[in-house]
Write an enzyme that holds these catalytic residues in place. Structure first.
Site, mmCIF file in Angstrom:
data_model
loop_
_atom_site.group_PDB
_atom_site.id
_atom_site.type_symbol
_atom_site.label_atom_id
_atom_site.label_comp_id
_atom_site.label_asym_id
_atom_site.label_seq_id
_atom_site.Cartn_x
_atom_site.Cartn_y
_atom_site.Cartn_z
ATOM 1 N N ARG A 147 -10.213 -1.504 -28.868
ATOM 2 C CA ARG A 147 -10.910 -2.028 -30.109
ATOM 3 C C ARG A 147 -10.379 -1.370 -31.423
ATOM 4 O O ARG A 147 -9.843 -0.247 -31.490
ATOM 5 C CB ARG A 147 -12.582 -1.377 -30.084
ATOM 6 C CG ARG A 147 -13.311 -1.955 -29.081
ATOM 7 C CD ARG A 147 -13.760 -3.364 -29.709
ATOM 8 N NE ARG A 147 -14.773 -4.088 -28.810
ATOM 9 C CZ ARG A 147 -14.486 -4.760 -27.916
ATOM 10 N NH1 ARG A 147 -13.023 -4.955 -27.530
ATOM 11 N NH2 ARG A 147 -15.111 -5.407 -26.908
ATOM 12 N N GLU A 162 -13.023 -7.408 -37.772
ATOM 13 C CA GLU A 162 -12.466 -8.665 -37.569
ATOM 14 C C GLU A 162 -13.348 -9.803 -38.181
ATOM 15 O O GLU A 162 -14.597 -9.666 -38.068
ATOM 16 C CB GLU A 162 -12.716 -8.759 -35.958
ATOM 17 C CG GLU A 162 -11.393 -7.953 -35.369
ATOM 18 C CD GLU A 162 -11.690 -7.822 -33.614
ATOM 19 O OE1 GLU A 162 -12.097 -8.764 -33.001
ATOM 20 O OE2 GLU A 162 -10.803 -7.156 -32.984
ATOM 21 N N HIS A 191 -7.552 -11.035 -31.238
ATOM 22 C CA HIS A 191 -8.142 -10.858 -29.982
ATOM 23 C C HIS A 191 -8.248 -11.646 -28.819
ATOM 24 O O HIS A 191 -9.193 -12.133 -28.553
ATOM 25 C CB HIS A 191 -9.473 -10.518 -30.540
ATOM 26 C CG HIS A 191 -10.550 -9.519 -29.848
ATOM 27 N ND1 HIS A 191 -11.482 -8.657 -30.545
ATOM 28 C CD2 HIS A 191 -10.330 -9.281 -28.683
ATOM 29 C CE1 HIS A 191 -12.053 -8.191 -29.372
ATOM 30 N NE2 HIS A 191 -11.317 -8.385 -28.241
#
Ligand code: GLV
Length: 304
Positions: A222, A251, A269
């Protein structure tokens, strides 16, 4: 019974739910993802959501009937778990089925950062490649180097197995253990810990300074686990030779100095983005919803 999904899934959620509960109403976007703000949760008994969906007490208050949240991700930092538990809502996640995909992607980023693949591709596409040169874009050989794995759960172990097969020495710690010695001893560090208050900015300026000159940081966990400004500094100074990043603190925004860093390999991602993993993740969500709505305890419960 009402099932709401925030995203269209690579399985037929409606058909699967109705095969067991013929009267159930299943609301799934026709395509893509619909933010929670646009959905009516008043009558929802079950919710299938993505890591994009931030679920807090305010969202839970909009869903008084809710019994289960099936998060189509292994990470659950998007959900206020104590608030869900207090509301009597079971939360499930999707472990195991994305382990190999995510480990493969971490290794892909490790290769890309170590061998400067992004820089090379940009050179070629810019029409700026002068041809083979003896000293062009020299990178770091992985064989014989030491990989530090932080977070030694399923994904961390799967990365370690692969790194071993590449001839790397692997040192690993759980994210709750002392991590400083790993930063000091590794040529490359790969993060595989959940984002919790304890792991937020686990990689900070002090730990980056502990890393060997020429080190590489890989993050498929993360974004919040890394102080992105400190990482940008470590890349800009040349202390780190590269970073392979798949996740970001905010993000889809990317820290402008990471975006500007030629040595950062930046992925959007994609860790679990294989057809195999995403299909099985969606299936685990359907299984969890059906289990709860038919009075069974689902697998992969993360609420206490
Ligand atoms: C992806 O980031 C996941 O947590 O599944």
């Amino acid at each position: 019974m009402r099932v709401v999904a925030t995203a269209n899934l690579p399985i037929d959620l409606a058909a699967q739910v109705r095969a067991v509960l013929p009267a159930a109403r299943v609301e799934v976007p026709v395509a893509g993802w619909t933010g929670l703000a646009a959905l009516d949760l008043t009558a929802a008994d079950a919710l299938v959501c993505l890591l994009l969906d931030r679920i807090d007490a305010a969202v839970l208050a909009r869903a008084p009937r809710l019994r289960v949240i099936a998060n189509c991700a292994v990470g659950v930092d998007n959900i206020d778990l104590p608030a869900a538990a207090a509301a009597g809502v079971i939360v499930t996640n999707t472990p195991d089925v994305l382990t190999e995909a995510t480990a493969e992607f971490a290794i892909a980023l490790l290769f890309a950062a170590a061998r400067r693949l992004g820089e090379g591709e940009r050179l070629v596409r810019a029409g700026a490649w002068p041809g083979w040169r003896l000293d062009q874009l020299l990178g770091m050989q992985l064989a014989g180097k030491t990989l530090g794995v932080i977070g030694f759960g399923r994904i961390g172990q799967a990365v370690a197995r692969r790194a071993g097969a590449l001839g790397m020495r692997v040192i690993a710690v759980g994210s709750h253990e002392p991590v400083d010695p790993i930063f000091a001893a590794a040529d490359a560090i790969s993060l595989h810990c959940p984002l919790t208050p304890a792991t937020r900015h686990l990689v900070d300026a002090r730990r980056l300074a502990l890393m060997r000159p020429g080190g590489i940081l890989i993050n498929t966990a993360r974004g919040g686990c890394v102080d992105e400004a400190a990482l940008a500094d470590a890349l800009a100074s040349g202390h780190l030779a590269g970073a392979g990043l798949d996740v970001y603190a905010h993000e889809p925004a990317i820290h402008p100095r990471l975006l500007a860093s030629p040595r950062a390999v930046l992925a959007p991602h994609l860790g679990s983005a294989t057809t195999e993993a995403r299909t099985q993740m969606a299936q685990l969500c359907a299984d969890a919803v059906i289990a709860v709505l038919t009075g069974r305890r689902p697998a992969n419960v993360v609420t206490r």
